[in-house]
Design a protein around this motif. Sequence first.
Motif, short mmCIF file in Angstrom:
data_model
loop_
_atom_site.label_atom_id
_atom_site.label_comp_id
_atom_site.label_asym_id
_atom_site.label_seq_id
_atom_site.Cartn_x
_atom_site.Cartn_y
_atom_site.Cartn_z
N ARG A 1 -2.58 14.08 16.93
CA ARG A 1 -1.42 14.80 18.05
C ARG A 1 -1.37 13.78 19.44
NH1 ARG A 1 2.10 18.56 16.65
NH2 ARG A 1 3.16 18.92 18.41
N HIS A 2 -2.50 13.43 19.67
CA HIS A 2 -2.27 12.57 20.71
C HIS A 2 -1.39 11.23 20.59
CE1 HIS A 2 -5.20 14.69 22.99
NE2 HIS A 2 -6.38 14.57 22.28
N ARG A 3 -1.41 10.76 19.37
CA ARG A 3 -0.50 9.66 19.18
C ARG A 3 1.09 10.14 19.25
NH1 ARG A 3 -1.37 6.89 13.52
NH2 ARG A 3 -3.06 6.32 14.62
N THR A 4 1.29 11.37 18.45
CA THR A 4 2.81 11.77 18.69
C THR A 4 2.93 12.12 20.27
OG1 THR A 4 2.08 13.04 16.51
CG2 THR A 4 3.94 13.94 17.88
N SER A 5 2.16 12.51 20.90
CA SER A 5 2.55 13.08 22.40
C SER A 5 2.92 11.78 23.06
CB SER A 5 1.34 13.71 23.10
OG SER A 5 1.08 14.98 22.50
N VAL B 1 6.49 10.75 25.16
CA VAL B 1 6.83 10.30 26.13
C VAL B 1 7.24 8.93 26.30
CG1 VAL B 1 5.55 9.62 28.43
CG2 VAL B 1 4.79 11.78 27.13
N LEU B 2 6.97 8.01 25.36
CA LEU B 2 7.39 6.72 25.27
C LEU B 2 8.85 6.66 25.05
CD1 LEU B 2 7.00 3.57 25.24
CD2 LEU B 2 6.19 3.89 22.87
N PHE C 1 12.69 10.59 33.59
CA PHE C 1 12.78 9.42 33.85
C PHE C 1 13.79 8.60 34.48
CE2 PHE C 1 9.27 10.49 30.57
CZ PHE C 1 8.16 9.54 31.13
N ALA C 2 15.13 9.06 33.85
CA ALA C 2 16.49 8.74 34.35
C ALA C 2 16.27 8.88 35.84
CB ALA C 2 17.44 9.07 33.60
#
Length: 314
Positions: A2-6, A10-11, A257-258
């Motif tokens: 799950r941490h990788r998906t999160s 975000v990336l 982010f924009a």
Amino acid sequence: MRHRTSFVFVLLAAVWGTAFVATDVGLDALPPALFAAVRFDAAAALLFGLALLRGDRLRPASRAEWLPVLTGGALCIGAHHALLFSGQVHVDGAVAAVLLGLIPVVTPALTRLTDAAERLSPIGAAGVLLGFAGVVVIADPDPANLLSSNFLGVGLVLASAVAFALGAVLTHDSRSDLPFVSTQAWMMLVGAALLHATSAALPRESFAAAEWTPSAVAALLYLAVVAGAGGFVLYFWLLDRVGPVEVSLLEYVIPVFAAVAGWGLRGTALDATTVAGFAVIFVGFLLVKRADVRRALGRYGRVGGDATTPRDAD
């Protein structure tokens, strides 16, 4: 996990959020349709090269494989970016990012228009109307001057959101066996061709009118390589693992982010009216997708932060 998906979520939000600022930089020197066309020329070339390296089949072999290529290329790439880049001539990228939050709101409504078996509930219809009300709040129209630059820019970005949502709906149920990378490469090539045709038809668009400054070229490369080819790979990786509801929430993280990138790199900031309009659009999204959001939150509650599911394991 799950941490990788999160992390990927975000990336991708960061990559696509900063892409709006890169577009603003490029539009300082390049005509909008030509800028978008050259961006997708480069992105298509990259993806065709990747497909060759992977050994994927390159050419669509049937009507079922050509349909999503032509529909997605015309609407999601061509029309969407012609309207979006033209709109960003008149409004900042951060405002454009907020307006594209309408995509998850109008997509379910368009799905129901194309599928007679689907019906939009009264609460869902209210959500769609609320989403458009948020756009009106952001546009802040002056009845005495409805042709103002800001109003025109908001209208163009709104049209780009509808074009993208319609393209997504029409390509969603396609039964294509063409590999994903090849499909995306063809979509971008079709979109680039339409954008070049649009540029050629507009009197103020030409290579002679373009100023290929170092900052414009850098913006073009960022949009083609990072936000274009790389961003779409991340997007579909994420879509395969978390589903369309959670992916649609990107449209509500991208503006953050924009806005931060616009403030840090160009000194622009969102005003209170735009923030209020964003909140109205988001409430509209929650009304339209309330059942799916409840299910997604239930999955989070059952799975927990550190657990894995079969889709998360690699």
